[in-house]
Design a protein around this motif. Structure first.
Motif, PDB file in Angstrom:
ATOM      1  N   ILE A   1      36.564 -53.140 -44.036  1.00  0.00           N
ATOM      2  CA  ILE A   1      35.453 -52.836 -43.142  1.00  0.00           C
ATOM      3  C   ILE A   1      34.169 -53.546 -43.566  1.00  0.00           C
ATOM      4  O   ILE A   1      33.976 -53.868 -44.736  1.00  0.00           O
ATOM      5  CB  ILE A   1      35.213 -51.310 -43.076  1.00  0.00           C
ATOM      6  CG1 ILE A   1      34.850 -50.766 -44.460  1.00  0.00           C
ATOM      7  CG2 ILE A   1      36.427 -50.603 -42.507  1.00  0.00           C
ATOM      8  CD1 ILE A   1      34.472 -49.289 -44.444  1.00  0.00           C
ATOM      9  N   ALA A   2      33.295 -53.778 -42.610  1.00  0.00           N
ATOM     10  CA  ALA A   2      32.018 -54.419 -42.881  1.00  0.00           C
ATOM     11  C   ALA A   2      30.988 -53.380 -43.311  1.00  0.00           C
ATOM     12  O   ALA A   2      31.172 -52.175 -43.123  1.00  0.00           O
ATOM     13  CB  ALA A   2      31.534 -55.148 -41.631  1.00  0.00           C
ATOM     14  N   GLU A   3      29.891 -53.853 -43.884  1.00  0.00           N
ATOM     15  CA  GLU A   3      28.855 -52.954 -44.382  1.00  0.00           C
ATOM     16  C   GLU A   3      28.217 -52.122 -43.283  1.00  0.00           C
ATOM     17  O   GLU A   3      27.720 -51.023 -43.537  1.00  0.00           O
ATOM     18  CB  GLU A   3      27.779 -53.751 -45.127  1.00  0.00           C
ATOM     19  CG  GLU A   3      28.247 -54.309 -46.458  1.00  0.00           C
ATOM     20  CD  GLU A   3      27.105 -54.911 -47.243  1.00  0.00           C
ATOM     21  OE1 GLU A   3      25.990 -54.349 -47.201  1.00  0.00           O
ATOM     22  OE2 GLU A   3      27.302 -55.946 -47.900  1.00  0.00           O
ATOM     23  N   ASP A   4      28.223 -52.640 -42.049  1.00  0.00           N
ATOM     24  CA  ASP A   4      27.597 -51.893 -40.958  1.00  0.00           C
ATOM     25  C   ASP A   4      28.582 -50.955 -40.248  1.00  0.00           C
ATOM     26  O   ASP A   4      28.229 -50.310 -39.265  1.00  0.00           O
ATOM     27  CB  ASP A   4      26.958 -52.844 -39.942  1.00  0.00           C
ATOM     28  CG  ASP A   4      27.962 -53.833 -39.355  1.00  0.00           C
ATOM     29  OD1 ASP A   4      29.143 -53.811 -39.788  1.00  0.00           O
ATOM     30  OD2 ASP A   4      27.574 -54.620 -38.478  1.00  0.00           O
ATOM     31  N   ASP A   5      29.820 -50.877 -40.760  1.00  0.00           N
ATOM     32  CA  ASP A   5      30.803 -49.963 -40.185  1.00  0.00           C
ATOM     33  C   ASP A   5      30.456 -48.530 -40.585  1.00  0.00           C
ATOM     34  O   ASP A   5      30.091 -48.272 -41.733  1.00  0.00           O
ATOM     35  CB  ASP A   5      32.204 -50.324 -40.694  1.00  0.00           C
ATOM     36  CG  ASP A   5      33.301 -49.575 -39.950  1.00  0.00           C
ATOM     37  OD1 ASP A   5      33.396 -48.345 -40.119  1.00  0.00           O
ATOM     38  OD2 ASP A   5      34.064 -50.234 -39.224  1.00  0.00           O
ATOM     39  N   PRO A   6      30.548 -47.564 -39.675  1.00  0.00           N
ATOM     40  CA  PRO A   6      30.229 -46.170 -40.006  1.00  0.00           C
ATOM     41  C   PRO A   6      31.077 -45.603 -41.148  1.00  0.00           C
ATOM     42  O   PRO A   6      30.656 -44.660 -41.820  1.00  0.00           O
ATOM     43  CB  PRO A   6      30.515 -45.425 -38.693  1.00  0.00           C
ATOM     44  CG  PRO A   6      30.372 -46.456 -37.627  1.00  0.00           C
ATOM     45  CD  PRO A   6      30.862 -47.726 -38.235  1.00  0.00           C
ATOM     46  N   SER A   7      32.246 -46.179 -41.358  1.00  0.00           N
ATOM     47  CA  SER A   7      33.119 -45.695 -42.423  1.00  0.00           C
ATOM     48  C   SER A   7      32.728 -46.228 -43.798  1.00  0.00           C
ATOM     49  O   SER A   7      33.248 -45.764 -44.812  1.00  0.00           O
ATOM     50  CB  SER A   7      34.572 -46.082 -42.134  1.00  0.00           C
ATOM     51  OG  SER A   7      35.027 -45.496 -40.939  1.00  0.00           O
TER      52      SER A   7
ATOM     53  N   VAL B   1      30.771 -46.496 -47.053  1.00  0.00           N
ATOM     54  CA  VAL B   1      29.928 -45.577 -47.825  1.00  0.00           C
ATOM     55  C   VAL B   1      28.999 -46.403 -48.706  1.00  0.00           C
ATOM     56  O   VAL B   1      29.355 -46.829 -49.810  1.00  0.00           O
ATOM     57  CB  VAL B   1      30.776 -44.611 -48.679  1.00  0.00           C
ATOM     58  CG1 VAL B   1      29.879 -43.619 -49.417  1.00  0.00           C
ATOM     59  CG2 VAL B   1      31.780 -43.875 -47.801  1.00  0.00           C
ATOM     60  N   GLY B   2      27.801 -46.602 -48.221  1.00  0.00           N
ATOM     61  CA  GLY B   2      26.832 -47.435 -48.931  1.00  0.00           C
ATOM     62  C   GLY B   2      26.458 -46.882 -50.295  1.00  0.00           C
ATOM     63  O   GLY B   2      26.273 -47.636 -51.253  1.00  0.00           O
ATOM     64  N   ALA B   3      26.342 -45.564 -50.400  1.00  0.00           N
ATOM     65  CA  ALA B   3      25.964 -44.965 -51.679  1.00  0.00           C
ATOM     66  C   ALA B   3      27.000 -45.258 -52.751  1.00  0.00           C
ATOM     67  O   ALA B   3      26.667 -45.525 -53.910  1.00  0.00           O
ATOM     68  CB  ALA B   3      25.784 -43.457 -51.510  1.00  0.00           C
ATOM     69  N   LEU B   4      28.280 -45.214 -52.362  1.00  0.00           N
ATOM     70  CA  LEU B   4      29.346 -45.524 -53.313  1.00  0.00           C
ATOM     71  C   LEU B   4      29.265 -46.978 -53.744  1.00  0.00           C
ATOM     72  O   LEU B   4      29.383 -47.295 -54.936  1.00  0.00           O
ATOM     73  CB  LEU B   4      30.703 -45.232 -52.682  1.00  0.00           C
ATOM     74  CG  LEU B   4      31.940 -45.601 -53.517  1.00  0.00           C
ATOM     75  CD1 LEU B   4      31.943 -44.846 -54.836  1.00  0.00           C
ATOM     76  CD2 LEU B   4      33.213 -45.310 -52.731  1.00  0.00           C
ATOM     77  N   ALA B   5      29.051 -47.878 -52.796  1.00  0.00           N
ATOM     78  CA  ALA B   5      28.940 -49.306 -53.103  1.00  0.00           C
ATOM     79  C   ALA B   5      27.773 -49.577 -54.039  1.00  0.00           C
ATOM     80  O   ALA B   5      27.875 -50.369 -54.982  1.00  0.00           O
ATOM     81  CB  ALA B   5      28.775 -50.106 -51.809  1.00  0.00           C
TER      82      ALA B   5
END
Length: 261
Positions: A8-14, A16-20
């Motif tokens: 998935i791409a970074e802008d996908d709702p799935s 998890v930016g915090a995890l990344a």
């Protein structure tokens, strides 16, 4: 912050930016940055200080980071994350006896690695002595473009994908012999595909030679690469090709039926 390698791409709702971001904070620590302030971690990750602070405090609460109030450092618990990979995949367990056999028969260090973007990651190793200025162990990373295992793994990619990976690499000259030109590297990969092995002569480090072969699964896919490294003053390129390469090829073939993929 590291971009996702696939999926998935970074802008996908799935996504998890915090995890990344938390993983980026973990990866900021290395041999030259064992202990850092919040500001130093923020600079290393290019993340906002507030984001880094939340990540560090969360990791500290989980026991993966320790702090004296100013400096932060990873704790031994972080090793459990890497061990989870080793424990969940049979590849390292399957390869280790083969590496040890190669090392015993050649009296040189033997390693196995996989490709992670523009780098190789060591997944198994049988070392006889330290021959590089930088110590290597499971989990160590090296650039793919100038290493024998890296070139084997890049050659297993499609030419278009290999060029994309090389183009994204910081192809600096590690020694006076390092090939950094993109087109020249692509020609080298063509040779590796044709001959089934890669020989690198003092490109990663002056005084170091290595030869590598692909480790192929029972399904015909390249799962990893295996190499032998030796001191250039002690082992010639001809010796690597005529004495070491046959042992590598033999042991790579011996594990094929045990690797599914």
């Amino acid at each position: 912050m590291d971009a996702p390698a696939a999926g998935i791409a970074e802008d996908d709702p799935s996504y998890v930016g915090a995890l990344a971001r938390g993983i980026s904070v973990i990866r900021a620590f290395d041999a030259g940055r064992e202990s850092m302030t919040l500001a130093e971690v923020a600079k290393a990750t290019a993340l906002p200080r507030a984001t880094v602070r939340r990540s560090l405090l969360t990791l500290q609460a989980l026991g993966y980071v320790a702090s004296d109030g100013k400096q932060f450092r990873l704790t031994p618990r972080i090793l459990s994350l890497g061990y989870a990979y080793l424990a969940s995949t049979p590849m390292a367990r399957v390869l280790q006896p083969a590496l040890e056999t190669v090392s015993e028969r050649t009296r040189e260090s033997c390693s196995a690695s996989t490709l992670d973007g523009p780098e190789i990651v060591y997944v198994a190793r049988a070392a006889t002595k330290r021959i590089m200025s930088v110590g290597l162990a499971v989990g160590s990373r090296l650039p793919a473009y100038c290493t024998s295992m890296g070139r084997v793994l890049l050659a297993a990619e499609t030419p278009a994908r290999a060029r994309e990976i090389l183009a994204s690499s910081d192809r600096k000259a590690m020694s006076p012999r390092t090939v950094t030109d993109l087109d020249a590297l692509m020609r080298i990969l063509d040779d590796v595909r044709r001959q089934g092995y890669s020989l690198v002569d003092e490109e990663l480090e002056v005084g170091l030679r290595s030869v590598a072969v692909p480790i192929v699964s029972s399904g015909g896919h390249v799962m990893a690469a295996m190499n032998v490294s030796a001191q250039a003053g002690r082992v010639s390129c001809d010796e690597l090709l005529h004495s070491v390469l046959p042992v590598l090829l033999e042991q790579a073939a011996s594990v094929r039926s045990s690797l599914v993929g």
